[in-house]
Design an enzyme around this catalytic site. Structure first.
Site, PDB file in Angstrom:
ATOM      1  N   GLU A 187      23.265   0.379 -37.284  1.00 51.88           N
ATOM      2  CA  GLU A 187      24.411  -0.451 -37.652  1.00 51.88           C
ATOM      3  C   GLU A 187      25.098   0.078 -38.912  1.00 51.88           C
ATOM      4  OE1 GLU A 187      22.647  -4.428 -37.695  1.00 51.88           O
ATOM      5  OE2 GLU A 187      21.864  -4.087 -39.683  1.00 51.88           O
ATOM      6  N   ILE A 200      10.623  -9.016 -45.991  1.00 51.75           N
ATOM      7  CA  ILE A 200      10.309  -9.623 -47.290  1.00 51.75           C
ATOM      8  C   ILE A 200       8.791  -9.779 -47.397  1.00 51.75           C
ATOM      9  CG2 ILE A 200      10.412 -11.789 -48.604  1.00 51.75           C
ATOM     10  CD1 ILE A 200      13.325 -12.048 -47.787  1.00 51.75           C
ATOM     11  N   GLY A 255      20.908  -7.385 -38.426  1.00 55.84           N
ATOM     12  CA  GLY A 255      20.690  -6.875 -37.075  1.00 55.84           C
ATOM     13  C   GLY A 255      19.230  -6.627 -36.765  1.00 55.84           C
TER      14      GLY A 255
END
Lengths: 487, 487
Positions: A273, A343, A367
């Site tokens: 992306e 994360i 995405g």
């Protein structure tokens, strides 16, 4: 038209669809002017973009209460604060799906489109700039279009875009991409000139990306992953050109890609992306043959190199709408190797990409889900611990689930790599704890897992009373470390 | 060959790929014979199927320790016990992805395929029976094939199947289905006759499905959903033929489909995985024009009606491999309306489809993720409370996440329907609590949400110390109800 005049054409409560994807190709004058207008006037909009915007646009809009709703992505610190304070409604979406929801009428349609262009051609069509995002669809759905012509973008950009708009149901078509180089659309965004209510000129470049140099941790992650790929080649599962690569935005993913530079991997391709500095470094080094994405988000140096030598790169690039760059159908068909940042992840391989301690939004899912669900290999990377090892990024149970155990193949931290393919949950836990956890947390996580197996049992053993104990301790003491044990 | 002799051809540690999808078209003699063999001999296999098997096959295999690994689905109570006791390794997979993982070499390849056939044609090809599942791929990958010819299946079944095997990477092809009626393959499974090591005859019908009659709760769920669809039609978003329907297996989904019988909805189509009694009732009632699936799993009555009048149904049916019936690409292209069953869901719309209290496997995720992620509308249904209202199926936080907030549009319980489209998490919580929660739990869940907003705040407010309090209370007291408050 002057930007402040164009900003007056946006009505209170409008749904605005604006170009811009990870700071690339965003509105640099009209949205900022609207933010300014909102400082003194009681106006607010729903803002849908490709992804995040550059400079302080998202921050200014948020701080002036100019946003009712924001989707599908966020990363700006001031916008983050407004979202977590619930001063606006943020809807976190898979980036391939915003257009789907607009097509289906699940969300209110776009009233006004604001699109950055490098050029309007002789037929009135828009040549986009450094991103496409959702612009093609916004332009087709909106009743009014505002165009920002950015004179900083060279006219030679014409040709790198491949724009299309999906049909509505039940007449959806095959997305006939069988190779990252395939084109299915047109090199411009077709628009109805009657809809254009303003044309504004700007000469502001995209906000440069801050590219962190690889450090000890990101280099370790990169090396673990390169070793893994080397072994896959040795086993005959992949060749040195691998399969098309996707890499999430940010320091870790960029650093992992940089690792390919001095490697045996050649004739690589990307179907991703965001194209970051690493993409252009790998083209320069001769490792990467072709890159497809939805935006070019690079540092100042890389931007200058690209703009000044655009002819060298032009036939190696395609920019696509994000519903195509991230299309599940294409991701599965091409067999993408998807590398995204977590994360935190847990002992069974569930991944949290968005929230801090379950409640506070850090940044959108982007995405990552589009790629992880359908990839040939779904890889998530993160550091094992941070903040002087007060935070472990491997936890008993993640506090927010963005990617489930079903969609995660490989996990990598600076400590090592866990290959989860074909493993049952308890086996996954063994390999994740052994390979990925920081030494400061290993004994406690192993103890949790063993007690969960003994006390609770089952397919995915958990002790629900303790599943979030790391997070609760962090809240109480400022550290996930068990100071008592350490003392 | 006799089944017990054929079962001797399976070697210890073999990976066996067997036909069978939700009790339909499974091995009825060789796998049971292998289970018997394992009762007295130290042999065990990895068993991959389409989905669940009929009769006591999965139970017998598990109880005789004949299984090392089992994938991609489970639903049998005895197998469930073995899995939760960790006497075998169960890998829970999206049903579209088993073939993907075999193609990629992520899991060990199939050594022996066992496939139920209605016929072997003049070229040695297999005509399957009431399901396809993963059989076409198993037959192409296995070095050895055992065929069970089931003489109970009429020869007229030839023609309803559409079989194909995907290419390996990087040569994957477009799945060119643009309508539930489209065919892309052959009406048989092509095999290499050299691989066939045994042909076994059986005359056992599929184990009939137990179809529960609609009750007060399932009827309420069905009515809420029909009202919703009626409103979508009134708004002009859908027509009375809707878009192709998918319905998960089980009482609630079957009952929801039955609701279409006396409705305004006509010329419906299905693009689903399991075709249940409701499919044939809707064909009979004239509401349903065409149904595509991977298996036919019906009651004894329905089975007899189908077999005895097969010519009436034949041109209204296609059975496909599950990597095609559940293909993300096709699900998104056709705009499927996916209706699946949840075990529990939470106030933000996350869904648990598989686990009890986070640890114990109840049944596999099946195809729900294949459909939910890519559907035009992703709908999950369940009762609001069960076991004399001691268990709430809406909870503060689900204990296992199979479908995240990003992939859920509509939630329905007997209490009502929550339309989550375009809503931010806190808005979702409001509508879920208001519309879906059983009255006995409403005040406590609302209190949790309000305190989470006030104490923690953020995008998705949670109080981690209390997020599983319903489940912890259930463990301690046998009920999720707060007896203190009630007393």
């Amino acid at each position: 038209m002057a930007a402040d005049k164009a900003a007056l054409l946006i009505e209170n409560n409008n749904v605005v669809g604006a170009s811009g994807f990870t700071k690339a190709g965003d509105s640099k004058s009209v949205l900022p002017a609207f933010a300014k207008r909102a400082a003194t006037e009681d106006v607010a909009i729903t803002l849908i973009t490709g992804a995040s915007l550059g400079y302080t646009t998202d921050a200014d809009l948020a701080e002036n209460n100019a946003l009712l709703r924001r989707m599908p992505f966020m990363a700006d610190p001031a916008l983050r604060k407004s979202i977590n304070d619930y001063r606006l409604k943020y809807i976190d979406q898979h980036l391939s799906e915003t257009v789907e929801q607009l097509i289906c009428g699940h969300i209110a349609p776009v009233d006004v489109a604001i699109i950055e262009a490098s050029l309007i051609d002789e037929n009135g069509n828009i040549i986009p700039t450094t991103s496409i995002g959702n612009s093609a669809f916004f332009a087709s759905q909106a009743k009014k279009i505002i165009i920002e012509i950015n004179t900083k973008i060279p006219l030679s950009f014409k040709g790198i875009h491949d724009c299309s708009v999906p049909n509505s149901y039940p007449d959806r078509e095959v997305i006939n991409i069988q190779n990252p180089t395939d084109r299915i659309g047109k090199p411009f965004i077709e628009i109805d000139p009657e809809k254009v209510i303003a044309v504004v000129y700007t000469d502001i470049t995209d906000q440069p990306a801050v590219i962190a140099e690889p450090d000890v941790k990101t280099t370790a992650i990169s090396n673990h992953l390169l070793n893994f790929f080397e072994n896959e080649v040795k086993k005959g599962k992949l060749t040195y050109s691998l399969l098309p690569l996707q890499a999430g935005i940010g320091k870790v993913a960029n650093s992992v890609l940089m690792g390919f530079k001095n490697s045996n991997f050649k004739n690589l391709t990307m179907y991703s992306e965001v194209l970051q500095d690493s993409t252009f470094e790998l083209i320069d080094s001769g490792n990467l043959d072709f890159a497809s994405g939805s935006s070019i988000t690079v540092s100042e140096d890389c931007y200058d190199r690209l703009i000044n030598n655009f002819d060298d790169y032009k036939d190696k690039l395609i920019l696509r709408p994000q519903n195509i760059s991230n299309a599940p159908e294409v991701v599965r068909r091409l067999g993408i190797i998807g590398i995204n940042t977590a994360i935190e992840f847990d002992i069974y391989g569930n991944v949290n990409s968005t929230h801090i301690s379950g409640s506070k939004m850090m940044n959108g899912i982007g995405g990552s889900g589009d790629f992880a669900r359908n990839a040939y290999l779904s890889i998530f990377v993160c550091q094992s611990a941070s903040k002087e090892n007060n935070i472990s990024h491997v936890v008993p149970m993640v506090t927010h689930h963005d990617h489930t155990e079903h969609d995660v193949d490989i996990l990598v931290t600076d400590q090592g790599l866990a290959d989860l393919r074909g493993l049952a949950p308890r086996e996954r836990a063994e390999v994740i704890i052994e390979n990925c956890v920081h030494p400061d947390f290993k004994a406690e996580i192993r103890d949790y897992f063993q007690r969960a197996c003994n006390q609770t049992g089952g397919q995915t053993p958990h002790i629900l009373e303790e599943a979030f104990k790391f997070h609760n301790r962090l809240k109480q003491t400022g550290s996930m470390q068990n100071k008592k044990t350490l003392a």
